[in-house]
Design a protein around this motif. Structure first.
Motif, mmCIF file in Angstrom:
data_model
loop_
_atom_site.group_PDB
_atom_site.id
_atom_site.type_symbol
_atom_site.label_atom_id
_atom_site.label_comp_id
_atom_site.label_asym_id
_atom_site.label_seq_id
_atom_site.Cartn_x
_atom_site.Cartn_y
_atom_site.Cartn_z
ATOM 1 N N ARG A 62 -2.457 3.130 -3.259
ATOM 2 C CA ARG A 62 -3.583 3.722 -2.520
ATOM 3 C C ARG A 62 -4.419 4.600 -3.443
ATOM 4 O O ARG A 62 -5.656 4.561 -3.409
ATOM 5 C CB ARG A 62 -3.084 4.543 -1.323
ATOM 6 N N THR A 113 0.804 -1.218 0.000
ATOM 7 C CA THR A 113 0.000 0.000 0.000
ATOM 8 C C THR A 113 0.847 1.283 0.000
ATOM 9 O O THR A 113 0.740 2.133 0.879
ATOM 10 C CB THR A 113 -1.002 0.003 1.171
ATOM 11 N N SER A 166 2.123 11.189 0.937
ATOM 12 C CA SER A 166 0.729 11.239 0.512
ATOM 13 C C SER A 166 0.553 12.340 -0.524
ATOM 14 O O SER A 166 1.527 12.933 -0.992
ATOM 15 C CB SER A 166 -0.189 11.484 1.719
ATOM 16 N N ASP A 193 -5.154 11.707 -2.007
ATOM 17 C CA ASP A 193 -5.145 10.544 -1.118
ATOM 18 C C ASP A 193 -5.715 10.925 0.245
ATOM 19 O O ASP A 193 -5.045 10.838 1.271
ATOM 20 C CB ASP A 193 -3.705 10.028 -0.980
ATOM 21 N N PHE A 233 -6.708 9.588 4.589
ATOM 22 C CA PHE A 233 -5.836 8.415 4.685
ATOM 23 C C PHE A 233 -5.308 8.287 6.105
ATOM 24 O O PHE A 233 -5.300 9.236 6.889
ATOM 25 C CB PHE A 233 -4.688 8.511 3.672
ATOM 26 N N THR A 291 -1.515 3.486 4.907
ATOM 27 C CA THR A 291 -0.161 3.188 4.463
ATOM 28 C C THR A 291 0.216 1.783 4.936
ATOM 29 O O THR A 291 -0.428 1.216 5.820
ATOM 30 C CB THR A 291 0.864 4.152 5.063
ATOM 31 N N CYS A 299 -6.535 2.388 -5.711
ATOM 32 C CA CYS A 299 -7.679 1.823 -4.984
ATOM 33 C C CYS A 299 -8.731 2.893 -4.732
ATOM 34 O O CYS A 299 -9.933 2.636 -4.819
ATOM 35 C CB CYS A 299 -7.220 1.208 -3.667
ATOM 36 N N ARG A 300 -8.272 4.095 -4.452
ATOM 37 C CA ARG A 300 -9.214 5.202 -4.230
ATOM 38 C C ARG A 300 -9.984 5.526 -5.507
ATOM 39 O O ARG A 300 -11.200 5.788 -5.466
ATOM 40 C CB ARG A 300 -8.441 6.427 -3.739
ATOM 41 N N THR A 350 -7.863 4.864 2.951
ATOM 42 C CA THR A 350 -6.717 3.990 2.693
ATOM 43 C C THR A 350 -5.699 4.147 3.820
ATOM 44 O O THR A 350 -5.604 5.212 4.436
ATOM 45 C CB THR A 350 -6.034 4.313 1.358
#
Length: 322
Positions: A31, A26, A65, A69, A72, A44, A34-35, A42
């Motif tokens: 991340r 990740t 980041s 993101d 998170f 880390t 996936c987002r 998400t």
């Protein structure tokens, strides 16, 4: 509709699907991918508190980041309440995540051998001190991720301590540490924790498709789902599950074409954020090409590539038979 809003501390999301923290998986690029596919929060990969305090470059990169993101969380691993507190203060100042998570569930021997991860669950004092030390000094909500224990009452006792110490949410993986990833996730144990606590409880373990996601939510009554191994090389799982929970219908998709598209996007994100040198691109490429027609041949070609741009070119020229 089973896709509900999720509120952790002051953070509120429109959905309740979370990407689990996974070592070597990740990173920021994964991340973001996936987002894009529907993950609402998400995390880390786990970051060693000791390494952060020593300003280890690899550890510092893991917390990287971007505005896209959000929200998170950063997951910390360690055993010392004082070091975890100091590392969390550094994280809050340096990275400003929406959540800071404590790893109390990793069963790997290299982690438990140093008293970290699931080994922490053997000490109620350590669990309480770690969470309370962090919540006393942080403005950022603190969460924790645990595994279930041999006896249900012991699991519930740990869960109650985590809530009492000030945690804003708890993720429960429904396997015991000794199981590693074998056997099945115990949904009844997760449900028992959910019924015991007033803070949000996130279910984790064996969520691999639309049906298992729906069944886990229905049975446990949990506030959200955390997806881990099923997302490796397959970030599209978030879109599939989200669509199903919202509509009751499955998405019709060419899985192999989607895998290739996701791989191209992933490598492009690695290039954009200068992460190719710090990421095992070949390992990720192998995950993304699992099950593809001619996957062995394409993996052999991938092993000979020198950089991400060459990989994008290879994937761009590769097409699956109709």
């Amino acid at each position: 509709m089973k896709l509900n809003k999720l509120k952790i501390g002051k953070i509120e999301t429109s959905g309740n699907l979370l990407l689990a923290p996974m070592a070597d998986v990740t990173n920021l690029a994964f991340r973001l991918l996936c987002r894009q596919n529907g993950a609402d929060i998400t995390y880390t990969e786990m970051i060693s508190a000791d390494a952060l305090l020593n300003r280890n470059r690899k550890a510092l990169l893991k917390g990287l980041s971007s505005p896209a993101d959000r929200p998170f969380g950063i997951q910390l691993v360690g055993s010392s309440p004082e070091k975890l507190r100091e590392a969390a203060i550094f994280i809050e100042d340096e990275y400003k995540p929406e959540l800071i998570d404590v790893n109390m569930g990793c069963p790997a021997k290299r982690i438990t051998g140093t008293g970290c991860g699931s080994a922490l669950l053997n000490s109620k004092t350590a669990v309480y001190e770690i969470i309370s030390e962090m919540t006393a000094v942080l403005k950022t909500p603190v969460t924790a991720k645990i595994r279930i224990l041999e006896r249900e009452e012991k699991t519930l006792e740990i869960a109650r301590l985590i809530e009492r110490a000030g945690a804003s949410a708890l993720t429960v993986h429904g396997r015991k540490a000794k199981q590693m990833y074998s056997g099945s996730s115990d949904l009844a144990a997760i449900r028992a924790v959910k019924r015991e606590l007033s803070i949000p409880v996130i279910a984790n373990g064996d969520i691999r498709d639309e049906e298992s996601a729906e069944a886990t939510l229905d049975f446990t009554g949990c506030d959200g789902l955390m997806i881990g191994r099923a997302a490796i090389g397959n970030p599209f799982i978030f879109k599939r599950i989200k669509h199903y929970l919202e509509t009751g219908e499955k998405l019709e998709v060419n899985r192999q074409a989607q895998q290739l598209e996701d791989l191209k996007t992933y490598v492009a994100l690695l290039e954009e954020y200068n992460l190719c040198s710090s990421t095992n691109v070949r390992m990720h490429a192998h995950w993304f090409t699992k099950g593809l027609h001619g996957s062995r041949q394409i993996r052999e070609k991938i092993n000979n590539l020198k950089d991400g741009k060459a990989l994008i070119e290879l994937i761009g020229n590769y097409s699956q038979p109709k």
